[in-house]
Motif scaffolding. Structure first.
Motif, PDB file in Angstrom:
ATOM      1  N   ALA A 127      48.707   1.994 141.842  1.00  0.00           N
ATOM      2  CA  ALA A 127      48.076   3.305 141.957  1.00  0.00           C
ATOM      3  C   ALA A 127      48.950   4.307 142.719  1.00  0.00           C
ATOM      4  O   ALA A 127      49.052   5.475 142.319  1.00  0.00           O
ATOM      5  CB  ALA A 127      46.721   3.169 142.642  1.00  0.00           C
ATOM      6  N   LEU A 128      49.574   3.887 143.807  1.00  0.00           N
ATOM      7  CA  LEU A 128      50.367   4.822 144.611  1.00  0.00           C
ATOM      8  C   LEU A 128      51.588   5.366 143.859  1.00  0.00           C
ATOM      9  O   LEU A 128      51.815   6.585 143.864  1.00  0.00           O
ATOM     10  CB  LEU A 128      50.789   4.154 145.924  1.00  0.00           C
ATOM     11  CG  LEU A 128      49.688   3.979 146.966  1.00  0.00           C
ATOM     12  CD1 LEU A 128      50.232   3.306 148.207  1.00  0.00           C
ATOM     13  CD2 LEU A 128      49.066   5.322 147.327  1.00  0.00           C
ATOM     14  N   PRO A 129      52.403   4.522 143.215  1.00  0.00           N
ATOM     15  CA  PRO A 129      53.526   5.089 142.447  1.00  0.00           C
ATOM     16  C   PRO A 129      53.077   5.995 141.312  1.00  0.00           C
ATOM     17  O   PRO A 129      53.707   7.029 141.057  1.00  0.00           O
ATOM     18  CB  PRO A 129      54.258   3.847 141.913  1.00  0.00           C
ATOM     19  CG  PRO A 129      53.888   2.757 142.835  1.00  0.00           C
ATOM     20  CD  PRO A 129      52.476   3.053 143.253  1.00  0.00           C
ATOM     21  N   VAL A 130      51.996   5.633 140.627  1.00  0.00           N
ATOM     22  CA  VAL A 130      51.500   6.490 139.545  1.00  0.00           C
ATOM     23  C   VAL A 130      51.085   7.847 140.097  1.00  0.00           C
ATOM     24  O   VAL A 130      51.390   8.896 139.508  1.00  0.00           O
ATOM     25  CB  VAL A 130      50.318   5.808 138.823  1.00  0.00           C
ATOM     26  CG1 VAL A 130      49.624   6.785 137.883  1.00  0.00           C
ATOM     27  CG2 VAL A 130      50.803   4.602 138.044  1.00  0.00           C
ATOM     28  N   PHE A 131      50.410   7.846 141.243  1.00  0.00           N
ATOM     29  CA  PHE A 131      49.968   9.110 141.843  1.00  0.00           C
ATOM     30  C   PHE A 131      51.147   9.955 142.311  1.00  0.00           C
ATOM     31  O   PHE A 131      51.234  11.146 141.991  1.00  0.00           O
ATOM     32  CB  PHE A 131      49.032   8.817 143.015  1.00  0.00           C
ATOM     33  CG  PHE A 131      48.646  10.037 143.802  1.00  0.00           C
ATOM     34  CD1 PHE A 131      47.748  10.955 143.282  1.00  0.00           C
ATOM     35  CD2 PHE A 131      49.199  10.266 145.047  1.00  0.00           C
ATOM     36  CE1 PHE A 131      47.403  12.092 144.006  1.00  0.00           C
ATOM     37  CE2 PHE A 131      48.857  11.390 145.775  1.00  0.00           C
ATOM     38  CZ  PHE A 131      47.958  12.306 145.248  1.00  0.00           C
ATOM     39  N   LEU A 132      52.075   9.356 143.063  1.00  0.00           N
ATOM     40  CA  LEU A 132      53.174  10.115 143.642  1.00  0.00           C
ATOM     41  C   LEU A 132      54.167  10.590 142.585  1.00  0.00           C
ATOM     42  O   LEU A 132      54.545  11.772 142.555  1.00  0.00           O
ATOM     43  CB  LEU A 132      53.890   9.265 144.698  1.00  0.00           C
ATOM     44  CG  LEU A 132      53.057   8.877 145.921  1.00  0.00           C
ATOM     45  CD1 LEU A 132      53.850   7.967 146.850  1.00  0.00           C
ATOM     46  CD2 LEU A 132      52.592  10.112 146.671  1.00  0.00           C
ATOM     47  N   VAL A 133      54.582   9.680 141.710  1.00  0.00           N
ATOM     48  CA  VAL A 133      55.530  10.058 140.659  1.00  0.00           C
ATOM     49  C   VAL A 133      54.875  11.036 139.691  1.00  0.00           C
ATOM     50  O   VAL A 133      55.484  12.027 139.267  1.00  0.00           O
ATOM     51  CB  VAL A 133      56.040   8.811 139.921  1.00  0.00           C
ATOM     52  CG1 VAL A 133      56.957   9.205 138.763  1.00  0.00           C
ATOM     53  CG2 VAL A 133      56.786   7.888 140.881  1.00  0.00           C
ATOM     54  N   LEU A 152      52.474  13.128 140.324  1.00  0.00           N
ATOM     55  CA  LEU A 152      52.336  14.422 140.984  1.00  0.00           C
ATOM     56  C   LEU A 152      53.650  15.202 140.944  1.00  0.00           C
ATOM     57  O   LEU A 152      53.669  16.401 140.638  1.00  0.00           O
ATOM     58  CB  LEU A 152      51.888  14.210 142.433  1.00  0.00           C
ATOM     59  CG  LEU A 152      51.453  15.442 143.221  1.00  0.00           C
ATOM     60  CD1 LEU A 152      50.201  16.055 142.617  1.00  0.00           C
ATOM     61  CD2 LEU A 152      51.215  15.066 144.680  1.00  0.00           C
ATOM     62  N   ALA A 153      54.746  14.519 141.242  1.00  0.00           N
ATOM     63  CA  ALA A 153      56.046  15.190 141.231  1.00  0.00           C
ATOM     64  C   ALA A 153      56.419  15.668 139.828  1.00  0.00           C
ATOM     65  O   ALA A 153      56.880  16.802 139.655  1.00  0.00           O
ATOM     66  CB  ALA A 153      57.118  14.236 141.764  1.00  0.00           C
ATOM     67  N   VAL A 154      56.205  14.837 138.829  1.00  0.00           N
ATOM     68  CA  VAL A 154      56.565  15.191 137.456  1.00  0.00           C
ATOM     69  C   VAL A 154      55.705  16.345 136.952  1.00  0.00           C
ATOM     70  O   VAL A 154      56.214  17.319 136.367  1.00  0.00           O
ATOM     71  CB  VAL A 154      56.434  13.964 136.532  1.00  0.00           C
ATOM     72  CG1 VAL A 154      56.582  14.368 135.066  1.00  0.00           C
ATOM     73  CG2 VAL A 154      57.479  12.917 136.895  1.00  0.00           C
ATOM     74  N   CYS A 155      54.401  16.268 137.175  1.00  0.00           N
ATOM     75  CA  CYS A 155      53.494  17.291 136.650  1.00  0.00           C
ATOM     76  C   CYS A 155      53.716  18.638 137.326  1.00  0.00           C
ATOM     77  O   CYS A 155      53.701  19.687 136.663  1.00  0.00           O
ATOM     78  CB  CYS A 155      52.050  16.847 136.820  1.00  0.00           C
ATOM     79  SG  CYS A 155      51.599  15.407 135.813  1.00  0.00           S
ATOM     80  N   VAL A 183      52.027   7.595 134.306  1.00  0.00           N
ATOM     81  CA  VAL A 183      52.565   8.933 134.517  1.00  0.00           C
ATOM     82  C   VAL A 183      52.549   9.733 133.218  1.00  0.00           C
ATOM     83  O   VAL A 183      52.104  10.891 133.185  1.00  0.00           O
ATOM     84  CB  VAL A 183      53.997   8.845 135.083  1.00  0.00           C
ATOM     85  CG1 VAL A 183      54.652  10.222 135.104  1.00  0.00           C
ATOM     86  CG2 VAL A 183      53.982   8.255 136.490  1.00  0.00           C
ATOM     87  N   ILE A 184      53.028   9.132 132.132  1.00  0.00           N
ATOM     88  CA  ILE A 184      53.104   9.843 130.857  1.00  0.00           C
ATOM     89  C   ILE A 184      51.716  10.229 130.349  1.00  0.00           C
ATOM     90  O   ILE A 184      51.508  11.338 129.857  1.00  0.00           O
ATOM     91  CB  ILE A 184      53.842   8.980 129.809  1.00  0.00           C
ATOM     92  CG1 ILE A 184      55.312   8.834 130.204  1.00  0.00           C
ATOM     93  CG2 ILE A 184      53.731   9.592 128.415  1.00  0.00           C
ATOM     94  CD1 ILE A 184      56.099   7.928 129.285  1.00  0.00           C
ATOM     95  N   SER A 185      50.762   9.333 130.481  1.00  0.00           N
ATOM     96  CA  SER A 185      49.418   9.620 129.966  1.00  0.00           C
ATOM     97  C   SER A 185      48.721  10.737 130.736  1.00  0.00           C
ATOM     98  O   SER A 185      47.780  11.342 130.219  1.00  0.00           O
ATOM     99  CB  SER A 185      48.561   8.346 130.023  1.00  0.00           C
ATOM    100  OG  SER A 185      48.400   7.906 131.365  1.00  0.00           O
TER     101      SER A 185
END
Length: 247
Positions: free
Chosen positions: A118-124, A126-129, A201-203
């Motif tokens: 959950a943490l990498p999906v949230f942080l990465v 957030l940065a990408v979006c 992240v992509i979704s």
């Protein structure tokens, strides 16, 4: 920032209390009906142990919210199912399940794989979006902005299940880059987390990027942004030092 964090924490307190009360009410309404149904179906089988003994072992023999059989006010309020089963949750005392498993230990044993995902999906994510949304806002009304919005709408229209199945098929079955499922502890967990993090992240790019783009464009139309432009600041400076900071 500190004041904002304090406000968010204070907002969370009544929410947690409300969720606790609603969960307690729903659980014991459903659980009471379930236990009465189980007693009706298995009354003879459990008669040897005694229903009251089973209730006492699990703490269900106490009143729900007020124990009028006790003498002191403290005991009247504390020796209840609500206090024993629900209030203790606020101090992270989760008690034991009906099969006598320590719920706290079960949560601690299973929380790390969830956090590792959950943490990498949230942080990465957030940065990408935010980066993608800033680019669309910076180049607003250009082909980059138009096609970026089209891409976001297209990605929003695709089910997350498609990303999962497609990612597993291509990355795991065809290219054999990562395992298709499973988990391992330590550094070995990375090979199991790469694909789920990328898919997560992509979704989320489509919906999140459009949302951040809307926030940025709304902020860029405010008076302080126009004042910054009037002072001669570059658009990139206005966007990154003023608009992004407020959001």
């Amino acid at each position: 920032m500190f004041a904002y964090i304090v406000r968010r924490v204070l907002y969370a307190i009544p929410i947690l209390i409300g969720v606790n009360l609603i969960t307690f009410a729903l659980f014991f309404v459903v659980n009471t009906a379930r236990r009465h149904g189980a007693h009706a179906a298995r009354r003879e089988a459990r008669h040897a142990r005694g229903d009251r003994q089973v209730e006492a072992e699990r703490g269900y023999d106490l009143p729900l919210v007020w124990n009028s059989n006790e003498e002191t006010l403290f005991n009247k309020a504390s020796k209840t199912i609500f206090t024993q089963k629900s209030v203790k949750l606020f101090i992270f005392d989760f008690g034991y399940s009906e099969d006598q498993r320590d719920i706290g230990s079960e949560i601690r044993a299973r929380m790390w794989p969830s956090l590792a995902l959950a943490l990498p999906v949230f942080l990465v994510g957030l940065a990408v979006c935010i980066t993608f949304a800033l680019l669309m806002a910076f180049f607003r009304a250009t082909y980059l902005d138009i096609w970026g919005v089209v891409l976001c709408v297209a990605m929003m229209s695709i089910s997350t299940l498609f990303y999962i199945i497609g990612g597993q098929y291509i990355a795991s079955k065809v290219w054999h880059l990562v395992p298709i499922s499973g988990y391992a502890g330590g550094l070995d967990a990375a090979k199991f987390l790469v694909l789920p993090v990328v898919i997560g992240v992509i979704s989320g790019i489509g919906a999140s990027s459009r949302w951040y783009r809307t926030l940025f464009l709304e902020e860029m139309g405010k008076d302080y942004v126009r004042t910054a432009r009037a002072k001669g600041l570059a658009e990139s400076v206005v966007l990154f030092r003023h608009v992004l900071k407020t959001r």
